[in-house]
Design a protein around this motif. Sequence first.
Motif, PDB file in Angstrom:
ATOM      1  N   GLY A 185      14.648  53.880  32.281  1.00 30.67           N
ATOM      2  CA  GLY A 185      15.764  54.584  32.893  1.00 30.67           C
ATOM      3  C   GLY A 185      15.739  54.595  34.407  1.00 30.67           C
ATOM      4  O   GLY A 185      16.758  54.898  35.046  1.00 30.67           O
ATOM      5  N   PHE A 186      14.594  54.268  35.003  1.00 36.48           N
ATOM      6  CA  PHE A 186      14.478  54.281  36.463  1.00 36.48           C
ATOM      7  C   PHE A 186      14.656  52.893  37.081  1.00 36.48           C
ATOM      8  O   PHE A 186      14.704  52.775  38.307  1.00 36.48           O
ATOM      9  CB  PHE A 186      13.109  54.829  36.877  1.00 36.48           C
ATOM     10  N   VAL A 187      14.752  51.859  36.243  1.00 35.84           N
ATOM     11  CA  VAL A 187      14.772  50.486  36.757  1.00 35.84           C
ATOM     12  C   VAL A 187      16.039  50.222  37.563  1.00 35.84           C
ATOM     13  O   VAL A 187      15.974  49.740  38.706  1.00 35.84           O
ATOM     14  CB  VAL A 187      14.640  49.477  35.598  1.00 35.84           C
ATOM     15  N   TYR A 188      17.192  50.525  37.009  1.00 34.26           N
ATOM     16  CA  TYR A 188      18.443  50.236  37.713  1.00 34.26           C
ATOM     17  C   TYR A 188      18.640  51.105  38.961  1.00 34.26           C
ATOM     18  O   TYR A 188      19.111  50.597  39.991  1.00 34.26           O
ATOM     19  CB  TYR A 188      19.631  50.367  36.756  1.00 34.26           C
ATOM     20  N   PRO A 189      18.306  52.384  38.931  1.00 31.08           N
ATOM     21  CA  PRO A 189      18.381  53.146  40.187  1.00 31.08           C
ATOM     22  C   PRO A 189      17.486  52.585  41.288  1.00 31.08           C
ATOM     23  O   PRO A 189      17.888  52.518  42.455  1.00 31.08           O
ATOM     24  CB  PRO A 189      17.920  54.551  39.755  1.00 31.08           C
ATOM     25  N   ILE A 190      16.266  52.165  40.929  1.00 34.63           N
ATOM     26  CA  ILE A 190      15.359  51.574  41.923  1.00 34.63           C
ATOM     27  C   ILE A 190      15.922  50.259  42.440  1.00 34.63           C
ATOM     28  O   ILE A 190      15.893  49.976  43.650  1.00 34.63           O
ATOM     29  CB  ILE A 190      13.959  51.368  41.311  1.00 34.63           C
ATOM     30  N   ALA A 191      16.452  49.428  41.527  1.00 28.33           N
ATOM     31  CA  ALA A 191      17.043  48.147  41.935  1.00 28.33           C
ATOM     32  C   ALA A 191      18.248  48.366  42.841  1.00 28.33           C
ATOM     33  O   ALA A 191      18.453  47.620  43.815  1.00 28.33           O
ATOM     34  CB  ALA A 191      17.434  47.344  40.699  1.00 28.33           C
ATOM     35  N   ALA A 193      18.768  50.986  44.846  1.00 29.79           N
ATOM     36  CA  ALA A 193      18.277  51.434  46.147  1.00 29.79           C
ATOM     37  C   ALA A 193      17.718  50.266  46.954  1.00 29.79           C
ATOM     38  O   ALA A 193      17.969  50.144  48.162  1.00 29.79           O
ATOM     39  CB  ALA A 193      17.202  52.503  45.946  1.00 29.79           C
ATOM     40  N   PHE A 194      16.960  49.390  46.287  1.00 27.85           N
ATOM     41  CA  PHE A 194      16.380  48.230  46.962  1.00 27.85           C
ATOM     42  C   PHE A 194      17.471  47.308  47.512  1.00 27.85           C
ATOM     43  O   PHE A 194      17.337  46.754  48.605  1.00 27.85           O
ATOM     44  CB  PHE A 194      15.482  47.466  45.986  1.00 27.85           C
ATOM     45  N   VAL A 208      20.483  57.376  47.327  1.00 28.13           N
ATOM     46  CA  VAL A 208      21.323  56.794  46.277  1.00 28.13           C
ATOM     47  C   VAL A 208      20.511  56.572  45.008  1.00 28.13           C
ATOM     48  O   VAL A 208      20.957  56.878  43.893  1.00 28.13           O
ATOM     49  CB  VAL A 208      21.947  55.466  46.754  1.00 28.13           C
ATOM     50  N   GLY A 209      19.304  56.027  45.162  1.00 32.72           N
ATOM     51  CA  GLY A 209      18.445  55.794  43.996  1.00 32.72           C
ATOM     52  C   GLY A 209      18.083  57.087  43.276  1.00 32.72           C
ATOM     53  O   GLY A 209      18.088  57.134  42.031  1.00 32.72           O
ATOM     54  N   SER A 213      19.077  58.363  39.482  1.00 36.00           N
ATOM     55  CA  SER A 213      18.001  58.681  38.532  1.00 36.00           C
ATOM     56  C   SER A 213      18.223  60.021  37.845  1.00 36.00           C
ATOM     57  O   SER A 213      17.916  60.182  36.662  1.00 36.00           O
ATOM     58  CB  SER A 213      16.648  58.686  39.252  1.00 36.00           C
ATOM     59  N   ILE A 214      18.742  60.995  38.590  1.00 36.71           N
ATOM     60  CA  ILE A 214      18.871  62.341  38.033  1.00 36.71           C
ATOM     61  C   ILE A 214      20.236  62.593  37.401  1.00 36.71           C
ATOM     62  O   ILE A 214      20.429  63.615  36.736  1.00 36.71           O
ATOM     63  CB  ILE A 214      18.617  63.402  39.121  1.00 36.71           C
ATOM     64  N   THR A 215      21.186  61.680  37.606  1.00 41.25           N
ATOM     65  CA  THR A 215      22.520  61.854  37.018  1.00 41.25           C
ATOM     66  C   THR A 215      22.579  61.171  35.658  1.00 41.25           C
ATOM     67  O   THR A 215      22.299  59.978  35.554  1.00 41.25           O
ATOM     68  CB  THR A 215      23.600  61.257  37.932  1.00 41.25           C
ATOM     69  N   PRO A 216      22.924  61.885  34.610  1.00 47.31           N
ATOM     70  CA  PRO A 216      22.976  61.269  33.269  1.00 47.31           C
ATOM     71  C   PRO A 216      24.059  60.193  33.172  1.00 47.31           C
ATOM     72  O   PRO A 216      25.109  60.279  33.824  1.00 47.31           O
ATOM     73  CB  PRO A 216      23.313  62.454  32.347  1.00 47.31           C
ATOM     74  N   GLY A 217      23.779  59.172  32.359  1.00 44.37           N
ATOM     75  CA  GLY A 217      24.769  58.143  32.071  1.00 44.37           C
ATOM     76  C   GLY A 217      25.096  57.217  33.214  1.00 44.37           C
ATOM     77  O   GLY A 217      26.208  56.677  33.292  1.00 44.37           O
ATOM     78  N   THR A 218      24.149  57.000  34.136  1.00 48.76           N
ATOM     79  CA  THR A 218      24.432  56.144  35.300  1.00 48.76           C
ATOM     80  C   THR A 218      24.012  54.689  35.106  1.00 48.76           C
ATOM     81  O   THR A 218      24.224  53.869  35.986  1.00 48.76           O
ATOM     82  CB  THR A 218      23.710  56.680  36.546  1.00 48.76           C
ATOM     83  N   LYS A 219      23.407  54.357  33.945  1.00 44.14           N
ATOM     84  CA  LYS A 219      22.928  52.995  33.750  1.00 44.14           C
ATOM     85  C   LYS A 219      24.081  51.998  33.804  1.00 44.14           C
ATOM     86  O   LYS A 219      23.998  50.974  34.499  1.00 44.14           O
ATOM     87  CB  LYS A 219      22.188  52.861  32.423  1.00 44.14           C
TER      88      LYS A 219
END
Length: 328
Positions: A185-191, A193-194, A208-209, A213-219
């Motif tokens: 669940g943290f992969v796309y937020p980290i990507a 942000a990068f 932004v990352g 990460s903390i907002t549901p359904g953001t994938k």
Amino acid sequence: MNLSLQQITRGCQLAWLGSVLTFKNRHLYKHSYVRTFWYLVGASVILYLVTYIILLIPLKILQFFLYLFSSDYNDHDFLENTNSWLINHVFNLPFLGLLFIRYIYPETLDSLFIESLRNIDFVYIKNHKEEDEDELRPPYASALERYDYGFNHWQETKQYLIRTGNQLKKVIAVYFLSLLPFVGGFVYPIASAFALVNSLGYVPAIIVGILMSITPGTKSFAIIFLETLYSSRALMRELLEPYFGRIQYDSETKRKWFREREGILFGFSIVFYPLIRLPLVGMLFYGVAQAATALVLVKTTDPPPPPSQLSDTKLDHHYRDPREKKRE
């Protein structure tokens, strides 16, 4: 911050104004654009079929075996939906196939670009006919045409395939890492942000990352965001090829050129990107985008000097910072 709201808005405005100029250009409509449109139709249909087959064949084989050994029809529907989602949103193969058209026959799109530049020069002179000739900017089309359009089919195709392959490897890696338990669940937020570090800076990118990460359904949102960001950059790279194919300079200067205009280019590309992805009619908007790109070039750079006078020093002067105020 290169991705400022002001620059993105300016890019959207140039997309609209460039499209208006394209449709008002009677010569372009009667000759170059019609010919280019039919060329894009034929080539894109072939490439769409090829790009679908590349991924669909192994997935269809998997679906066939699932059909043989599974009686659960929900599995079949899930795999069918996954096939379409992977092709259109994760791997983005039809869009990459459309961009590959330039490497089959680049002269058509190049002539469309140059003809649009001529029309912009004509409109500029017409709108400033009462002013002193010394105060007018030099014609852009004739200045650029002094440079040979150096396009090595094999070399350019090879570089495009390498860039596309590297992009697909990153997309595939991020996608499968996102399927891992706990950390997926943290992969796309980290990507995400990068991807924004160079544009926004470390602190805004990290914020932004964290929010993703903390907002549901953001994938799903993160996937669409990354797809749009990387695809818009790829789109602008291909649309500006008629310019960079003539003005040759090192990769560092080229990165600087894009970085200084990142907001404008992103705003321009996000207007056309969803239109280009439309089935069948996307190639029509690709031709419009190619012609409209000429206006972006005119508004963010000065006409190039004669090739014999182009030195490293004058190169830096020629590529002016688009944030500088310039009389339209």
